[in-house]
Design a protein around this motif. Structure first.
Motif, mmCIF file in Angstrom:
data_model
loop_
_atom_site.group_PDB
_atom_site.id
_atom_site.type_symbol
_atom_site.label_atom_id
_atom_site.label_comp_id
_atom_site.label_asym_id
_atom_site.label_seq_id
_atom_site.Cartn_x
_atom_site.Cartn_y
_atom_site.Cartn_z
ATOM 1 N N ASN A 42 -4.928 6.447 -9.830
ATOM 2 C CA ASN A 42 -4.577 7.856 -10.028
ATOM 3 C C ASN A 42 -5.530 8.478 -11.039
ATOM 4 O OD1 ASN A 42 -2.824 10.217 -9.758
ATOM 5 N ND2 ASN A 42 -2.160 9.749 -11.852
ATOM 6 N N HIS A 75 -2.763 1.437 -6.519
ATOM 7 C CA HIS A 75 -2.566 2.881 -6.327
ATOM 8 C C HIS A 75 -3.224 3.640 -7.479
ATOM 9 C CE1 HIS A 75 0.827 0.669 -4.512
ATOM 10 N NE2 HIS A 75 0.712 1.542 -3.523
ATOM 11 N N LYS A 80 0.832 -1.200 0.000
ATOM 12 C CA LYS A 80 0.000 0.000 0.000
ATOM 13 C C LYS A 80 0.865 1.248 0.000
ATOM 14 C CE LYS A 80 -4.163 1.842 2.098
ATOM 15 N NZ LYS A 80 -5.193 1.659 3.150
#
Length: 609
Positions: free
Chosen positions: A474, A472, A229
Motif C-alpha cells: 500500500n 498487499h 491474494k
C-alpha cells in the motif's frame, strides 16, 4: 541532612492513621524533605507514616513478651498472701480497701489483655463514673500491650472500639479474659485463605469451553486470509490447509529454542531485583527486571544472524507452522499448570480461577504465581517470548516484503508498522517493573487464557498488519505519513502519561509530579484521581492504546477489514477489562466510587463512552 532510622525494605510495625492499631508493613522509601516513610501493608495499601508511628518488629515483640510475662505473674489464679483483718477496723476503711482491691484487679485484667468490644447500646447505658474509672485505669496499662492486643482483635471486631470489662450475663461478675499466645496472634493476622470463585467471567463454563476452541481457530483463519491474494471476509468458507503446511518438526524445535533462549536471558544477573505485591500469605516474590537488556541482547543476536546471511523470511514462509507449534506448546504448558495447581496451597490460588469447575479453572488458571524454584513462569511468559517474538516476526515480514516485491528498501507502510510497534514494545520493557502492579500479575491465575494470549495470540495476531503488507502493498503519501506519525505520537503520549501518573501516585501521592492532582479519598486509605488525564476519562491509558492501534492499522489501507482485526480485538478487550475493573472498584471503594463516577462520567472516550 536528616538520616532515616529505618532502611528501605525493612519489615516493621506501622500504626494505622487515626488509631492505635499496629500492622506489619514494609518500608518502600523515605522522603528527607517531609520526613515521612512510604510503607506498604499486606493488602497492598501504601501510606506515608511519621517515624513516631513506626516501631521495630524486634522491639515490638519484646514489648509484647514482657507484657505477657507480667500478665502471667499477676494472674488472678495465682495464690496470694493476705493479712488478717482486724475486727476493730471501721467500715469506711474497709470500703476504701475494697475499692482499691477492685481497681487493682481491674488494672491486672486490663494488663493481661484489653479486649475490644463493639460500641453497643449497652455500653452507652453505663454510668459516667464507671467509664471514667475504666478510662483512667486503662491509661495506666502497658501501651505496647494495648497496641498489640488491638492488632490481634482487629479482624474480629471491626469499626469503633470501647475498652471495658466483659461481664457475665447472669451475675455481672468480671470474666477472666483469655490470654492468647504469640503464635495464635500471628496466625490471626494472616490474610484469609482463598475462597471459591462465584462470579464467573466470559459466559461461565459454557463460554470458556467455546472460547478455548474458537480463539485458536479464529487466529488460524486470520493467517489464512492474510496470506491470500484476496484477503476479503467474503472468501469464506476457507479451504482446510494440508497437514504438511501446518506442522514441521524443525519449526517446532526452533520455537522451543526461542523459549529456552529467552528463559536464559531472564536469569542473567543484570538489572535490579524488585519485590512484587504482597501475596495472601504475606510473602512477596522477587523479580529480576532485566527485560530491556534481554531485548538488546536479542537484537544483537538477530543482527549477527542477518550478518551471517540467515534468511529470516523463513518465518513468513512457515508462518502457519510456527503458529501451530506455539499452540501445541501452549496446550502442554496449560495442562502442566493445571495439574501442578492441584498440589498448591489455598493461599497460592488465584481469586478468579478457583470455581471448582475443571474447564473454567483450566481456562482461567488456578495458581496465581506458579514458580519453579525462583523462576516465575507467569512473569516470564507475560512479556519476554511473546513481545520479543512480535518484534522479530515484524522484522521477518519486512525482509519478506522486500524479497516478494523486489524492493531495495522496505515500503513506508511496512516501516511505519515496524517502528510504531517496536516503540510500544521498547516502552513496555523499559517500564517492566510496572507490570508487577497490573491485574494479569496481581489477580489473574495462569492458565490457558494467559498462556494462549502471551505465547500465541500476541505474537501471531499483533503482527497481522506486517503479514498483510507482504502480499498487499500500500502506497502512502507524505500527508498520510505525517498524519500517522502524529496520531501514533498523540496516542503514545496519552498512554504513557496516564500510566506514569498512576504509577507515581500509587508509589508516593506527595510526589511533586502528582501532588497537584485533585483526588477523592476512600475508606481503604487510597485516593482516586479526578483531575488531569484521569479526570478526563476513567481509563485514559486505554484511550491511548486505541489511538495507537488505529495508527498501526491505517498504513494497510481500506481495501480489506482484516488488517483492522487487531483494532477490533483491542477495543473489545478494553471494554471487557473496563467492565471488570469497574466491578471490582465498586466493591472495593463503595460510595467513593459512586462519587468518582459522577465526577468522571466517561469511561474511555470523552463525551461518548
Amino acid at each position: 541532612m536528616p538520616t532515616s532510622r529505618f532502611q528501605i525494605g525493612d519489615t516493621v510495625m506501622g500504626r494505622w492513621p487515626g488509631s492505635n492499631l499496629y500492622y506489619e508493613v514494609k518500608v518502600l522509601s523515605y522522603d528527607n524533605k517531609t520526613l515521612l516513610y512510604t510503607v506498604i501493608y499486606k493488602d497492598g495499601t501504601e501510606l506515608e507514616l511519621k517515624e513516631s508511628d513506626i516501631t521495630s518488629l524486634t522491639i515490638f515483640k519484646q514489648g509484647v513478651a514482657r507484657s505477657r510475662s507480667r500478665s502471667r505473674s499477676r494472674s488472678p489464679g495465682r495464690p496470694r498472701r493476705s493479712r488478717s483483718r482486724s475486727p476493730a477496723r471501721t467500715s469506711r476503711r474497709s470500703s476504701s480497701r475494697t475499692t482499691d482491691v477492685r481497681k487493682e484487679k481491674l488494672k491486672e485484667v486490663l494488663e493481661v489483655r484489653l479486649t475490644p468490644v463493639p460500641m453497643t447500646h449497652e455500653n452507652n447505658s453505663n454510668s459516667k463514673n464507671e467509664k471514667k474509672e475504666e478510662n483512667n485505669t486503662a491509661n495506666t496499662a502497658s501501651t505496647i500491650t494495648e497496641e498489640k492486643t488491638e492488632t490481634e482483635s482487629e479482624n474480629q471486631a471491626g469499626g469503633r472500639y470501647n475498652l471495658r470489662r466483659r461481664k457475665d450475663q447472669g451475675d455481672g461478675k468480671t470474666v477472666e479474659l483469655e490470654q492468647k499466645t504469640e503464635t495464635e496472634v500471628l496466625t490471626q493476622t494472616k490474610p484469609p485463605t482463598a475462597i471459591k470463585t462465584t462470579d464467573l467471567e466470559f459466559g461461565g463454563r459454557v463460554g470458556v469451553f467455546f472460547l478455548m476452541f474458537l480463539l485458536p481457530v479464529a487466529v488460524l483463519a486470520l493467517h489464512i486470509l492474510c496470506g491470500q491474494k484476496d484477503a476479503s471476509l467474503q472468501s469464506f468458507p476457507l479451504e482446510i490447509p494440508s497437514l504438511q503446511s501446518l506442522w514441521d518438526w524443525q519449526v517446532f524445535g526452533i520455537v522451543l529454542l526461542w523459549l529456552l533462549f529467552q528463559a536464559v536471558l531472564s536469569l542473567l544477573p543484570v538489572g535490579k531485583l524488585v519485590e512484587g505485591m504482597p501475596l495472601k500469605n504475606g510473602k512477596t516474590l522477587k523479580y529480576r527486571i532485566n527485560g530491556f537488556y534481554a531485548l538488546l541482547l536479542t537484537a544483537v543476536a538477530v543482527g549477527v544472524a542477518v550478518y551471517q546471511e540467515v534468511d529470516l523470511s523463513y518465518i513468513h514462509a512457515h508462518f502457519l507452522q510456527f503458529y501451530t507449534s506455539a499452540l501445541l506448546i501452549v496446550t502442554l504448558l496449560s495442562v502442566y499448570l493445571f495439574v501442578r495447581s492441584r498440589w498448591a496451597s489455598e493461599d497460592e490460588l488465584a481469586p478468579g480461577g478457583n470455581s471448582g469447575y475443571i474447564i473454567y479453572d483450566f481456562f482461567m488458571g488456578r495458581e496465581l504465581n506458579p514458580c519453579i524454584k525462583n523462576f516465575d513462569i507467569k512473569f516470564f511468559c507475560e512479556m519476554r517470548p511473546g513481545l520479543m517474538g512480535w518484534v522479530l516476526i515484524n522484522f521477518a515480514m519486512l525482509q519478506a516484503e522486500m524479497k516478494h516485491q523486489n524492493l531495495e528498501n522496505p515500503s513506508p507502510a511496512m516501516l511505519l508498522v515496524n517502528i510504531f510497534q517496536l516503540l510500544w514494545v521498547v516502552d513496555g520493557f523499559w517500564h517492566e517493573e510496572k507490570l508487577l502492579t497490573m491485574m494479569d500479575i496481581v489477580y489473574d491465575g495462569f492458565g490457558f487464557m494467559l498462556t494462549f494470549g502471551d505465547l500465541t495470540f500476541v505474537p501471531f495476531t499483533f503482527t497481522c498488519q506486517a503479514y498483510y503488507l507482504v502480499s498487499h502493498p500500500n502506497e502512502l503519501s507524505v500527508f498520510w505519513i505525517i498524519t500517522l506519525i502524529t496520531m501514533n505520537g498523540v496516542g503514545y503520549y496519552i498512554f504513557r502519561k496516564a500510566n506514569s501518573q498512576k504509577f507515581a501516585f500509587r508509589k508516593n501521592p506527595s510526589d511533586p509530579a502528582v501532588s497537584h492532582l485533585k483526588t477523592i479519598p476512600t475508606a481503604t486509605g487510597k485516593s482516586l484521581i479526578v483531575s488531569g488525564l484521569w479526570g478526563w476519562v476513567r481509563h485514559p491509558n486505554y484511550l491511548g492504546d486505541i489511538i495507537m492501534g488505529l495508527a498501526w492499522s491505517l498504513p494497510c489501507g481500506f481495501n480489506h477489514l482484516i488488517p483492522y482485526f487487531y483494532l477490533i480485538y483491542l477495543f473489545t478487550l478494553l471494554v471487557h477489562r473496563n467492565a471488570r475493573d469497574e466491578c471490582q472498584c465498586r466493591k472495593k471503594y463503595g460510595s467513593a466510587w459512586e462519587e468518582y463516577c459522577k465526577a468522571v462520567p466517561y469511561r474511555i472516550f470523552p463525551g461518548i463512552y
